[in-house]
Design a protein around this motif. Structure first.
Motif, short mmCIF file in Angstrom:
data_model
loop_
_atom_site.label_atom_id
_atom_site.label_comp_id
_atom_site.label_asym_id
_atom_site.label_seq_id
_atom_site.Cartn_x
_atom_site.Cartn_y
_atom_site.Cartn_z
N TRP A 47 0.82 -1.21 0.00
CA TRP A 47 0.00 0.00 0.00
C TRP A 47 0.85 1.27 0.00
O TRP A 47 0.37 2.34 -0.34
CB TRP A 47 -0.95 0.02 1.19
N ALA A 48 2.13 1.15 0.36
CA ALA A 48 3.00 2.32 0.41
C ALA A 48 3.83 2.48 -0.87
O ALA A 48 4.67 3.36 -0.94
CB ALA A 48 3.92 2.22 1.61
N THR A 49 3.59 1.63 -1.86
CA THR A 49 4.34 1.68 -3.11
C THR A 49 3.49 2.34 -4.19
O THR A 49 2.31 2.01 -4.33
CB THR A 49 4.72 0.26 -3.56
N SER A 50 4.07 3.26 -4.91
CA SER A 50 3.33 3.94 -5.98
C SER A 50 3.45 3.15 -7.28
O SER A 50 4.39 2.39 -7.49
CB SER A 50 3.84 5.36 -6.19
N GLN A 51 2.49 3.35 -8.14
CA GLN A 51 2.50 2.68 -9.44
C GLN A 51 3.37 3.49 -10.40
O GLN A 51 3.26 4.71 -10.46
CB GLN A 51 1.08 2.59 -10.01
#
Length: 57
Positions: A47-51
């Protein structure tokens, strides 16, 4: 070295930063290293990783 760097180093030698400032900077560097280590080990939550974005041609 650039003259500007030599002048900055001489100013720091005459007026060193306070102990509190040094601890703050070292704490921030340590925090960044901990976050990088957690991400490297694969423990960073999804959830803390951006696309990644696609670049426009």
């Amino acid at each position: 070295m650039i003259l500007r760097h030599l002048l900055r180093m001489s100013r720091w030698a005459r007026n060193p930063p306070s102990d509190q400032r040094v601890k703050l900077v070292l704490g921030l560097i340590l925090l960044c290293l901990v976050i990088a280590g957690v991400e490297y080990m694969g423990w960073w939550p999804d959830w803390a990783t951006s696309q990644p974005r696609k670049l426009r041609p």
